[in-house]
Design a protein around this motif. Sequence first.
Motif, PDB file in Angstrom:
ATOM      1  N   VAL A  29       0.857  -1.186   0.000  1.00 15.05           N
ATOM      2  CA  VAL A  29       0.000   0.000   0.000  1.00 15.05           C
ATOM      3  C   VAL A  29       0.896   1.241   0.000  1.00 15.05           C
ATOM      4  O   VAL A  29       1.639   1.477   0.958  1.00 15.05           O
ATOM      5  N   PHE A  30       0.813   2.001  -1.082  1.00 20.04           N
ATOM      6  CA  PHE A  30       1.511   3.294  -1.191  1.00 20.04           C
ATOM      7  C   PHE A  30       0.540   4.312  -0.613  1.00 20.04           C
ATOM      8  O   PHE A  30      -0.482   4.620  -1.222  1.00 20.04           O
ATOM      9  N   THR A  60      -6.256   1.723  -7.655  1.00 19.36           N
ATOM     10  CA  THR A  60      -6.058   3.116  -7.276  1.00 19.36           C
ATOM     11  C   THR A  60      -7.238   3.958  -7.731  1.00 19.36           C
ATOM     12  O   THR A  60      -7.964   3.573  -8.652  1.00 19.36           O
ATOM     13  N   ASP A  61      -7.418   5.106  -7.099  1.00 15.43           N
ATOM     14  CA  ASP A  61      -8.423   6.062  -7.592  1.00 15.43           C
ATOM     15  C   ASP A  61      -7.746   7.279  -8.221  1.00 15.43           C
ATOM     16  O   ASP A  61      -8.390   8.295  -8.444  1.00 15.43           O
ATOM     17  N   LEU A  62      -6.473   7.174  -8.527  1.00 15.03           N
ATOM     18  CA  LEU A  62      -5.765   8.286  -9.179  1.00 15.03           C
ATOM     19  C   LEU A  62      -6.348   8.536 -10.570  1.00 15.03           C
ATOM     20  O   LEU A  62      -6.689   7.598 -11.282  1.00 15.03           O
ATOM     21  N   ASP A  96     -17.693   3.597  -7.311  1.00  9.84           N
ATOM     22  CA  ASP A  96     -18.293   2.260  -7.327  1.00  9.84           C
ATOM     23  C   ASP A  96     -17.952   1.470  -8.593  1.00  9.84           C
ATOM     24  O   ASP A  96     -18.329   0.313  -8.712  1.00  9.84           O
ATOM     25  N   THR A  97     -17.229   2.099  -9.525  1.00  8.12           N
ATOM     26  CA  THR A  97     -16.754   1.319 -10.670  1.00  8.12           C
ATOM     27  C   THR A  97     -15.263   1.024 -10.558  1.00  8.12           C
ATOM     28  O   THR A  97     -14.674   0.412 -11.439  1.00  8.12           O
ATOM     29  N   LEU A  98     -14.659   1.472  -9.470  1.00  7.90           N
ATOM     30  CA  LEU A  98     -13.231   1.197  -9.272  1.00  7.90           C
ATOM     31  C   LEU A  98     -13.009  -0.306  -9.185  1.00  7.90           C
ATOM     32  O   LEU A  98     -13.791  -1.014  -8.565  1.00  7.90           O
ATOM     33  N   SER A 160      -0.026   5.961  -6.084  1.00  2.96           N
ATOM     34  CA  SER A 160      -0.624   5.867  -4.752  1.00  2.96           C
ATOM     35  C   SER A 160      -1.736   4.839  -4.850  1.00  2.96           C
ATOM     36  O   SER A 160      -2.532   4.892  -5.784  1.00  2.96           O
ATOM     37  N   GLY A 161      -1.786   3.935  -3.889  1.00  2.97           N
ATOM     38  CA  GLY A 161      -2.800   2.892  -3.939  1.00  2.97           C
ATOM     39  C   GLY A 161      -2.188   1.545  -3.621  1.00  2.97           C
ATOM     40  O   GLY A 161      -1.189   1.467  -2.901  1.00  2.97           O
TER      41      GLY A 161
END
Length: 212
Positions: A29-30, A60-62, A96-98, A160-161
């Motif tokens: 986990v970054f 990630t959500d980046l 919610d689509t991640l 990040s993630g």
Amino acid sequence: MDSRWVCLLILAGLSEAAAQEDLTRKVFVFRTEPSEAYIILKPLPKEPLQNLTVCLRSYTDLTRPYGLFSYATESEDNEILIFKPKNTGCTSVEKDTLDWEHVCFGWESATGIAEFWMNGKPWPRKGLKKGYVVGSGAFILLGQEQDRFGGTYDSYNSFSGELTDVYMWDFLLSPHKMRAAYQDLQLPRCALGWKNLQYEIKGDVVVKGRLR
Ligand SMILES: *[C@@H]1O[C@H](CO)[C@@H](O)[C@H](O)[C@H]1NC(C)=O
Ligand SMILES: [Ca+2]
């Protein structure tokens, strides 16, 4: 190389690993964003490479660009690079689509064929550096993109993630094994792999169990 993912290449040979850790069911986990952290992977390649495959899984959500796998030699900082360009079309990610994304990049010097597999599905193959040999003496990092051998990172391209299932082989995986990598099934032995990883954490990265 294609619109969504960019894989540049040039690579080196792999030697046998010494002290190894089995990271099955674990992730890196970054934690920070942007991040100055990275992970150094070993063993360092000893032989030049004519064939290779790199696979990994990330979450990630980046929405900005980020580097996942960076393989640099003294003469070429982008020898092999798994880099995700800016997420086009949307300014924010729908949470919610991640989902996790699994990618494999494979290359064979003799034919100059590059393969890119996304979540177990092959993208149209491309020609890349036929006859090229990836230099040895590399520096392999996760989570940053090297702009110089072993250094100079742009935190705007940092990851990040969560990152897991990182593998590198000195041959091109068969289609069957490319799919097996996506499904997290039995894979061919390799010097650099998630079940026998030699690594060094630099900065804010923690090893945690998987949530899924
Ligand atoms: C690379 O792959 C080609 C084609 O499969 C094979 O002929 C060659 O022996 C391989 N080279 C090495 C060094 O393994
Ligand atoms: Ca670079």
